[in-house]
Scaffold this active site. Structure first.
Site, PDB file in Angstrom:
ATOM      1  N   LYS A 176      -8.260  -4.307  -8.644  1.00  0.00           N
ATOM      2  CA  LYS A 176      -9.775  -4.799  -9.428  1.00  0.00           C
ATOM      3  C   LYS A 176      -9.833  -3.800 -10.470  1.00  0.00           C
ATOM      4  O   LYS A 176     -10.048  -2.751 -10.377  1.00  0.00           O
ATOM      5  CB  LYS A 176     -10.517  -4.700  -8.238  1.00  0.00           C
ATOM      6  CG  LYS A 176     -10.363  -5.931  -7.411  1.00  0.00           C
ATOM      7  CD  LYS A 176     -11.116  -5.866  -6.145  1.00  0.00           C
ATOM      8  CE  LYS A 176     -12.655  -6.236  -6.246  1.00  0.00           C
ATOM      9  NZ  LYS A 176     -13.247  -5.582  -4.810  1.00  0.00           N
TER      10      LYS A 176
ATOM     11  N   ARG B  27      -3.153  15.265   7.798  1.00  0.00           N
ATOM     12  CA  ARG B  27      -4.629  15.893   7.267  1.00  0.00           C
ATOM     13  C   ARG B  27      -4.934  17.150   8.090  1.00  0.00           C
ATOM     14  O   ARG B  27      -5.682  17.801   7.631  1.00  0.00           O
ATOM     15  CB  ARG B  27      -5.566  14.848   7.513  1.00  0.00           C
ATOM     16  CG  ARG B  27      -5.667  13.621   6.545  1.00  0.00           C
ATOM     17  CD  ARG B  27      -6.879  12.834   6.498  1.00  0.00           C
ATOM     18  NE  ARG B  27      -6.782  12.112   5.318  1.00  0.00           N
ATOM     19  CZ  ARG B  27      -7.323  10.774   5.282  1.00  0.00           C
ATOM     20  NH1 ARG B  27      -8.182  10.279   6.292  1.00  0.00           N
ATOM     21  NH2 ARG B  27      -7.505  10.020   3.997  1.00  0.00           N
TER      22      ARG B  27
ATOM     23  N   GLY C 140      -5.022   7.303  -2.072  1.00  0.00           N
ATOM     24  CA  GLY C 140      -5.179   5.988  -1.696  1.00  0.00           C
ATOM     25  C   GLY C 140      -3.742   5.479  -2.044  1.00  0.00           C
ATOM     26  O   GLY C 140      -2.654   6.068  -1.548  1.00  0.00           O
TER      27      GLY C 140
ATOM     28  N   GLY D  15     -11.435   7.627  -2.632  1.00  0.00           N
ATOM     29  CA  GLY D  15     -12.828   7.372  -3.165  1.00  0.00           C
ATOM     30  C   GLY D  15     -13.351   8.715  -3.898  1.00  0.00           C
ATOM     31  O   GLY D  15     -13.791   8.456  -5.193  1.00  0.00           O
TER      32      GLY D  15
HETATM   33  P1  AMP Z   1      -6.279  -0.663  -5.491  1.00  0.00           P
HETATM   34  O1  AMP Z   1      -6.876  -0.423  -3.953  1.00  0.00           O
HETATM   35  O2  AMP Z   1      -7.370  -1.416  -6.428  1.00  0.00           O
HETATM   36  O3  AMP Z   1      -5.727   0.741  -6.278  1.00  0.00           O
HETATM   37  O4  AMP Z   1      -5.203  -1.761  -5.452  1.00  0.00           O
HETATM   38  C1  AMP Z   1      -4.164  -1.422  -4.825  1.00  0.00           C
HETATM   39  C2  AMP Z   1      -3.615  -2.999  -4.428  1.00  0.00           C
HETATM   40  O5  AMP Z   1      -3.423  -3.471  -5.652  1.00  0.00           O
HETATM   41  C3  AMP Z   1      -2.092  -2.831  -3.734  1.00  0.00           C
HETATM   42  O6  AMP Z   1      -2.223  -3.241  -2.360  1.00  0.00           O
HETATM   43  C4  AMP Z   1      -1.368  -3.649  -4.762  1.00  0.00           C
HETATM   44  O7  AMP Z   1      -0.451  -4.629  -3.892  1.00  0.00           O
HETATM   45  C5  AMP Z   1      -2.356  -4.496  -5.290  1.00  0.00           C
HETATM   46  N1  AMP Z   1      -1.664  -4.985  -6.678  1.00  0.00           N
HETATM   47  C6  AMP Z   1      -1.118  -4.508  -7.596  1.00  0.00           C
HETATM   48  N2  AMP Z   1      -0.731  -5.237  -8.504  1.00  0.00           N
HETATM   49  C7  AMP Z   1      -1.225  -6.446  -8.102  1.00  0.00           C
HETATM   50  C8  AMP Z   1      -0.817  -7.748  -8.811  1.00  0.00           C
HETATM   51  N3  AMP Z   1      -0.343  -7.915 -10.025  1.00  0.00           N
HETATM   52  N4  AMP Z   1      -1.420  -8.727  -8.140  1.00  0.00           N
HETATM   53  C9  AMP Z   1      -2.163  -8.794  -6.943  1.00  0.00           C
HETATM   54  N5  AMP Z   1      -2.290  -7.411  -6.459  1.00  0.00           N
HETATM   55  C10 AMP Z   1      -1.692  -6.398  -7.063  1.00  0.00           C
END
Ligand code: AMP
Length: 396
Positions: A201, A40, A353, A376
């Site tokens: 999520k 950064r 991210g 974000g």
């Molecule tokens: P996000 O911060 O919502 O982009 O989520 C990223 C996280 O989602 C990572 O740490 C992944 O390990 C997790 N992830 C991706 N696919 C899955 C899955 N099928 N089950 C559980 N966690 C997941």
């Protein structure tokens, strides 16, 4: 939202004091406080160097961590001043406060071609609360405001938005690139425009899906969030991630995609496991996921279908991994997607991210058109929301 904003090359900064908001929120070793990744700081160098070359007196500022309005000595920006000085090959003067007597005296004495770094902005509660007195005191240190901290443009803080009420406000090169590439993709994409969404999520990406359904030609959903959609379609999903309260929303989105003629791709096969572990035996399933198994990654057929959709694209935006890529046994879907983007020939944009980390970790970063510097912020950008730190900049 208008992304056509004035930049540092559109204003005369020569001989002027310039308040430059950077993102120096660097990772540090918990015990020694040594900077563990200076990406950064290096990313801020082109704008800083340009300003110094233009003979501006640069007053750089940033937050670090979450001190929540208290002076936390472990979150001082002093190590950043030292690293910045090494990278620039010149002295970086450091102020031990933000708008206090030290900052004021050092800012006042600052000469063209010199650089001063203020102490952590979030040591003062006025920063995150966007208190006008704090914003005004910051602005009073300078004559021009340059914003280059894309990671915080979705926050209306004193240094990211408030100061623009008192100074001519323009973007630095980092924000300029984010606006040009991401703004271009949203407002005037080269088609077909394919969006790839994943991660844990659905609830985090509702706004993004909604906005992209108005703009994209295809939406690909992988990762943990895919299972809420699969369940909404009536499939069994075992112990996979599921947001029960988002099932209706998922149905609505599938219907909306159909109505708008947007291709909506979900995984057809999955690599599953009995427990959430890298050592778990991967079990390939198609259609329903039996009881006791959880989807951890997209399966080989889904990889092929998803990657084919990316291959023919003109623009691809990707946010969120296709599976639990942190576990090598379940990283293949994410790796295949990173490779497909790298080889697509399309304009490829990866949100900050986890997906940015995945692309870097898997070695494809060099072939991606743009990896956003904000997690974000890039999500809110894709949601089409007004970003306070962008809206406050002067229009071209
Ligand atoms: P996000 O911060 O919502 O982009 O989520 C990223 C996280 O989602 C990572 O740490 C992944 O390990 C997790 N992830 C991706 N696919 C899955 C899955 N099928 N089950 C559980 N966690 C997941």
């Amino acid at each position: 939202m208008n992304y056509n904003k004035k930049t540092v090359t559109d204003v005369d900064v020569s001989g002027k004091k310039v308040l430059l908001r950077c993102d120096f929120n660097v990772p540090q070793d918990k015990t020694t406080r040594a900077i563990t990744d200076d990406k950064r700081i290096r990313a801020a160098l082109p704008t800083i160097q340009y300003l110094l070359d233009q003979n501006a007196a640069v007053i750089a500022c940033s937050h670090l961590g979450k001190p929540k309005g208290e002076v936390k000595p472990e979150l001082t920006l002093a190590p950043v001043a030292k690293r910045l000085s090494e990278l620039l090959g010149r002295e970086v003067i450091f102020a031990s406060d933000t708008i206090g007597p030290d900052a004021q005296a050092k800012a006042q004495a600052l000469k063209p071609g010199q650089i001063l770094l203020l102490e952590n902005l979030r040591f003062d509660i006025g920063e995150e609360k966007n208190k006008p007195e704090f914003a005004k005191a910051l602005a009073d240190l300078a004559q021009v405001y340059v914003s280059d901290a894309f990671g915080t443009v979705h926050r209306a803080h004193a240094s990211t938005a408030g100061v623009a009420a008192y100074l001519p406000a323009v973007s630095g090169f980092l924000i300029q690139k984010e606006l040009e590439i991401m703004g271009g993709a949203l407002n005037n994409p080269k088609r077909p425009f394919v969006a790839v969404l994943g991660g844990a999520k659905v609830s985090d990406k509702i706004g993004v899906i909604n906005n992209l359904l108005e703009k994209a030609d295809a939406i690909i959903i992988g990762g943990g969030m895919a299972y809420t959609f699969k369940k909404a379609q009536g499939l069994e999903i075992g112990t996979s991630l599921c947001e029960e309260d988002k099932l209706d929303y998922a149905r609505e989105m599938i219907a909306k995609a159909e109505e708008k003629g947007v291709k909506f791709l979900l995984p057809t096969d999955n690599l599953c496991a009995r427990e959430f572990s890298n050592d778990a035996e991967p079990v390939l399933t198609e259609g329903d996921i039996p009881e006791g198994l959880m989807g951890m990654d997209i399966g080989p057929k889904s990889r092929e279908i998803f990657c084919d959709a990316v291959k023919g694209a003109g623009t691809v935006v990707w946010n969120g991994p296709m599976g639990v890529f942190e576990f090598p046994a379940f990283a293949e879907g994410t790796r295949a997607m990173a490779k497909a983007l790298a080889e697509s020939g399309a304009i490829t944009i990866v949100g900050g991210g986890d997906s940015a980390a995945a692309v870097e970790q898997l070695g494809f970063a060099g072939e991606i058109t743009h990896i956003s510097t904000g997690g974000g912020a890039s999500l809110e950008f894709l949601e089409g929301l007004e970003l306070p730190g962008v809206a406050c900049l002067l229009d071209k």
